[in-house]
Design an enzyme around this catalytic site. Structure first.
Site, PDB file in Angstrom:
ATOM      1  N   SER A   1     -50.651 -18.562  44.455  1.00 28.76           N
ATOM      2  CA  SER A   1     -50.281 -18.936  45.819  1.00 28.76           C
ATOM      3  C   SER A   1     -48.822 -18.650  46.149  1.00 28.76           C
ATOM      4  O   SER A   1     -48.444 -18.743  47.324  1.00 28.76           O
ATOM      5  CB  SER A   1     -50.567 -20.422  46.047  1.00 28.76           C
TER       6      SER A   1
ATOM      7  N   GLU B   1       0.780  -1.228   0.000  1.00 30.25           N
ATOM      8  CA  GLU B   1       0.000   0.000   0.000  1.00 30.25           C
ATOM      9  C   GLU B   1       0.817   1.286   0.000  1.00 30.25           C
ATOM     10  O   GLU B   1       0.381   2.292  -0.557  1.00 30.25           O
ATOM     11  CB  GLU B   1      -0.929   0.002   1.227  1.00 30.25           C
TER      12      GLU B   1
END
Length: 798
Positions: free
Chosen positions: A457, A81
Site C-alpha cells: 500500500s 639508519e
C-alpha cells in the site's frame, strides 16, 4: 688489423656495459616520474559535519608532511639508519667498504652481519622489490642515484618516514605512533622516538611487550648514537634511557562504523576512481582521497538502533533456532571463534562458544580466551521443533550470541527477519542514514539498495496523485465496494478485495480511501484513471518500470527502499526531481575537489561582497516529475494517514508528519514511508526468502513503531515546520466524510474533526453545502445563501 682488434677490445666492453646498464634500468621510473612520485595513501571518509568516520585502508597508514614531523624523530632515524644521509649522494661508499670488512670479520666470530643501505636506497628498495639478489641491489643503487637527482633530501625523508613498515600493520611513523603508543608523532617523548627508530630493520624482533629487554637495549643504542652525533645532550640521553618502555597492546584496525552506508560509498568510489593504485592516481586504496558524505551520525545511530530493536521485538517469543555456527574445540579455539562471522548487531552482545556442559548450565568462552557461565535459566527458550529448551540442546563447539544481564550471561538470537531503512533530505536528495540489515559483518547484502520487494500500500499515493492529475480531487466520492474486471479469456475475471476481507463501506471520499488504505477504492480509482498513466508516473518518480496491470496499483510491482523513499521525497519536494546520493564531494590528497554531487554553476556565489542586486542562485533547470499542486494535495492527504488513518502510531511525535503504511500479501513485508518538511524516511521488514510474517504483522503496527522510535531521536533537534503550500493551491473547508464544502464552521483540531481544510486546484473545489447546521446538531444556521451571494459577501476570498 691491430687497429680493429683494439677497437674491438675497447668497443665490446663498452657495448656489454651499455647493454648491462639498459637491462638494469629497464622498468625503473625516470627522474621526471620520481619527481612526481606520490606514495599510496588510504582514503578518509567524513560525515555531514566533517568528522572523520573511517578510512578505506588495508594497512595502517597516515601521511604527515615533512614540515610537521618532529625534528628529534627525524634525527633518531638518521642516527639509527644513515648517519651521513645529508652528505652522500644516495650511496654511502665508505659505509659499503666498512660493511664488507665488518662482515668478513663476522665470519670468524659470533658478530651479527651489518648492512650498508642508505635511507635513499631503502626508499628505492620499496620501488624495485625485496628480491634478495645482486641484480636487485644494482637496480636499487641506480634508482637511489635517480632519487637524489630528482628529489631533495627532505622529500626523500618524507617518503621514507611515511612509507616504511614498522610492525603492527603500521606503515609510516604516524600510524606506528598510534599503533604502539596511542598518540600522534607530535606527542611522543624522546625515548619513544628512539624506540620508533629501531623498528625498520625487524619490527617483530623488537616487540615492546613480548621482547621488551631486546627492544630496550636497541633503543638505548639509538639514544647513544643521537648523543654521539650531537642531536641530543648527554643529560637528555640519560633521562631518556631511564624511561620505561610502556607500549599499548596490539589492536586490530577498527571496523568502519555505519557499515552499510560506508560500504555503499566505497562501491560508488571504486566504480568512479578505481580500487588500487594501479587503477589511477585517485584510487580508493591508494589515492589519499578525502570524501565528504551526507551521513548524519545521529540519524544513523537512531536508525540502526530502531531497526535492530524492531527485528528483535518481532523475534521475541519465537523458538530458538540453534547455534549460529560450530567450531572445532581444542587448542586455538579463540582464533577459530574470532574468525567465525556472527551477526551480533548490538554492541552489548558478545560472540561465544560452548566449552563444556554442567547440567543445564554451559561454560562459554570468548574471543579473548576468557570464559564464563551461561545459566540454564537464561537459556530457557524452547528449541524449535522439539519440547526441549535451548539450554538442554547446547553442546561444546556451538557458537552462540550472548549478552551480559543483571542475572548473568543470557542467550540471545540474531533475528532471522531483516529489512532496510533510508532517510533522505527533502530539499537535496542527500541520504542521511542507511541500514541494510541487522549487522553487515554477517549480512553484507544491503537491503536498502539491493533488495527488490513489493511495496504494497505504500505505492497507493502514486495512484491517488495520478488520479488527482486526471480529474479527481481529495473530496471526490468513490464507492468502496466489490470490484471485478475482465482480464483476458484465459485469465477470466479478477475480483479484488480489501485487506483482511474488510467489508465494503460504500461511497467515500478519495481522502478517506487513502487514509484507511482501502484496496477496492484504489483499484476503482486506478481503473478510472488508467494504469498506463499510473505506471508512467511511477517511472518518472523512479520507483520502477511496470506493466499497466491493476495489481500494480496495490503495490504488486517490486522496488527498493531507496527508490521508494526517493519517490516520496520528490512528492514532499513539491514534485521536483531528486537523485539520492551519499557523497557530497571528493577531494584529492592535496585538497582539490575532483568530484562534486551538485555540479551546477553559480556565478556570483563566491563574490566578496553583495552588489545590491538579486541574490545569485545555482543555474540549471529544475525538472518537475509531478505537478507541484498535485504533490501537495497527496501530501496533505497523507497527513491524514498519520492523524486518523493507518499511521496513527506516529501521533506521539507531535509534529506535522505525512506518510503511508504498507502491508503486502501474506503478509510477507511490512512498510512505512513518510516524513516531515525536511526529511523523509522509509523502511520495510521481511524475510530474505519471502514468507508470511503472521497475520498480526501490519505496516501500521510493526513498521510504523520503528519509524516512530527513529523519529524520537533523529528529529529531536529539527525544527517543527508545517508543509509548504505551493502557488495555485486553494485551501477550502469541507466536510471530511461527505466531501461537501462548508461555510460558517471552522475545522476542529480534535482527533477526528468533522470539518477539515482540504487542498484543491483552482476551479476544482466542491459546491457549498446548504446548511452548516446539517453537518452537526441541526441547529438553525440562518437563511440559505447561494455561492454567488457568499462570494460577494466574502470579497471573493475563501
Amino acid at each position: 688489423m691491430t687497429r680493429n682488434r683494439l677497437l674491438l677490445l675497447i668497443g665490446l666492453p663498452l657495448l656489454l656495459a651499455g647493454f648491462f646498464y639498459w637491462q638494469a634500468t629497464k622498468g625503473l621510473p625516470s627522474e621526471a616520474e620520481l619527481a612526481s612520485f606520490t606514495p599510496a595513501l588510504p582514503s578518509t571518509v567524513r560525515d555531514v559535519n566533517g568528522v572523520i568516520v573511517t578510512s578505506y585502508t588495508r594497512e595502517r597508514r597516515i601521511f604527515v608532511p615533512y614540515a610537521e614531523l618532529p625534528p628529534r624523530l627525524v634525527q633518531a632515524y638518521i642516527a639509527a639508519e644513515d648517519k651521513t644521509f645529508f652528505e652522500h649522494g644516495g650511496i654511502d661508499w665508505l659505509g659499503i667498504v666498512s660493511a664488507v670488512f665488518t662482515n668478513i670479520e663476522s665470519l670468524f666470530s659470533d658478530a651479527r652481519p651489518v648492512g650498508a643501505s642508505t635511507i635513499t636506497q631503502q626508499v628505492a628498495k620499496s620501488l624495485v622489490g625485496n628480491e634478495v639478489s645482486l641484480w636487485r641491489k644494482i637496480r636499487e643503487a641506480i634508482l637511489a642515484r635517480r632519487l637524489e637527482a630528482a628529489l631533495s633530501k627532505q622529500q626523500i625523508l618524507e617518503i621514507y618516514l611515511n612509507q616504511i613498515f614498522l610492525g603492527r600493520n603500521a606503515y609510516g611513523v604516524e600510524a606506528a605512533a598510534q599503533a604502539y603508543f596511542g598518540k600522534s608523532v607530535d606527542g611522543l617523548d624522546l625515548a619513544q622516538m628512539a624506540f620508533m627508530a629501531i623498528l625498520p630493520k625487524a619490527p617483530s624482533t623488537y616487540d615492546p611487550i613480548r621482547r621488551r629487554e631486546r627492544a630496550l637495549g636497541r633503543r638505548d643504542y639509538v639514544l647513544r648514537q643521537m648523543a654521539a652525533n650531537d642531536f641530543i645532550t648527554e643529560t637528555e640521553r640519560a633521562a631518556a634511557t631511564a624511561s620505561p618502555l610502556e607500549a599499548i597492546p596490539n589492536r586490530a584496525l577498527p571496523r568502519p562504523r555505519d557499515d552499510y552506508f560506508i560500504e555503499d560509498v566505497r562501491r560508488t568510489l571504486i566504480a568512479q576512481f578505481g580500487e588500487a593504485q594501479e587503477n589511477g592516481p585517485n584510487s580508493v586504496y591508494g589515492g589519499g582521497l578525502w570524501i565528504r558524505t551526507s551521513l548524519d551520525p545521529v540519524m544513523q545511530a537512531a536508525a540502526e538502533q530502531a531497526m535492530r530493536d524492531g527485528m528483535t521485538r518481532y523475534e521475541a517469543g519465537r523458538p530458538w533456532r540453534g547455534p549460529v555456527a560450530r567450531i572445532e574445540m581444542g587448542d586455538g579455539w579463540p582464533g577459530r571463534l574470532s574468525g567465525t562471522p556472527v551477526a551480533l548487531g548490538y554492541r552489548q552482545w558478545s560472540k561465544a562458544v560452548v566449552l563444556a556442559k554442567q547440567g543445564n548450565d554451559s561454560v562459554i568462552g570468548f574471543t579473548d580466551g576468557s570464559s564464563g557461565t551461561l545459566p540454564g535459566r537464561n537459556a530457557a527458550r524452547p528449541y524449535r521443533g522439539s519440547n526441549r529448551s535451548a539450554a538442554q540442546v547446547l553442546r561444546p563447539g556451538d557458537v552462540i550470541a550472548v549478552a551480559r544481564t543483571p542475572v548473568g550471561w543470557a542467550l540471545r538470537q540474531p533475528p532471522e527477519i531483516s529489512g532496510g531503512f533510508v532517510a533522505e533530505e527533502v530539499a537535496t536528495g542527500r541520504v542521511r542514514a542507511m541500514v541494510g540489515g541487522f549487522d553487515a559483518r554477517a549480512q553484507a547484502f544491503n537491503r536498502a539498495t539491493q533488495a527488490n520487494r513489493q511495496p504494497g500500500s505504500t505505492f497507493k499515493p502514486i495512484v491517488y496523485a495520478t488520479a488527482m492529475d486526471n480529474g479527481f480531487t481529495p473530496a471526490s466520492i468513490v464507492v468502496d465496494g466489490s470490484y471485478c474486471v475482465f482480464q483476458t479469456k484465459l485469465l477470466g475475471t479478477k475480483c479484488f478485495k480489501n485487506f483482511n476481507n474488510m467489508r465494503s463501506a460504500g461511497p467515500q471520499t478519495l481522502r478517506w480511501g487513502l487514509e484507511q488504505s482501502r484496496n477496492l477504492m484504489t483499484v476503482r480509482i486506478a481503473d478510472a484513471t488508467g494504469m498506463d498513466r499510473i505506471v508512467t508516473q511511477a517511472k518518472a518518480l523512479g520507483v520502477g518500470d511496470y506493466q499497466p496491470v491493476l495489481s500494480i496499483a496495490l503495490g504488486a510491482g517490486e522496488t527498493t527502499v531507496m527508490k521508494l523513499t526517493n519517490a516520496y521525497a520528490q512528492i514532499f519536494n513539491q514534485g521536483r526531481k531528486l537523485e539520492p546520493g551519499l557523497i557530497d564531494y571528493v577531494q584529492d590528497r592535496s585538497g582539490k575537489v575532483i568530484w562534486r554531487r551538485d555540479n551546477r554553476g553559480c556565478p556570483g556565489c563566491n563574490a566578496p561582497d553583495w552588489n545590491g542586486g538579486p541574490m545569485p542562485r545555482p543555474q540549471g533547470r529544475i525538472e518537475q516529475v509531478m505537478d507541484a499542486r498535485t504533490a501537495f494535495q497527496i501530501l496533505h492527504v497523507m497527513e491524514g494517514v498519520i492523524q486518523r488513518g493507518t499511521g496513527t502510531a506516529l501521533l506521539p511525535l507531535n509534529r506535522p508528519l505525512a506518510g503511508k503504511t504498507g502491508t503486502t500479501n501474506g503478509p510477507n513485508d511490512v512498510w512505512f514511508v513518510g516524513g516531515t518538511q525536511d526529511v523523509v524516511a522509509g523502511l520495510y521488514l521481511g524475510y530474505d526468502q519471502p514468507r508470511s510474517l503472521g497475520g498480526y504483522a501490519q505496516g501500521g503496527t510493526t513498521a510504523a513503531p520503528i519509524w516512530r522510535q527513529w523519529g524520537q531521536v533523529a528529529l529531536k533537534d529539527w525544527p517543527t515546520l508545517p508543509f509548504a503550500i505551493p502557488p495555485g493551491v486553494r485551501m477550502v473547508r469541507i466536510d471530511r466524510r461527505s466531501g461537501k464544502r462548508v461555510f460558517g464552521v471552522w475545522p476542529d483540531p480534535g482527533y477526528k474533526p468533522v470539518v477539515i481544510w482540504e487542498a484543491f486546484k483552482p476551479d476544482s473545489e466542491p459546491r457549498r453545502i446548504n446548511r452548516a447546521a446539517d453537518l452537526f446538531d441541526r441547529r438553525s444556521a440562518g437563511p440559505i445563501r447561494s455561492d454567488a451571494e457568499f462570494l460577494e459577501s466574502e470579497g471573493g476570498i475563501y
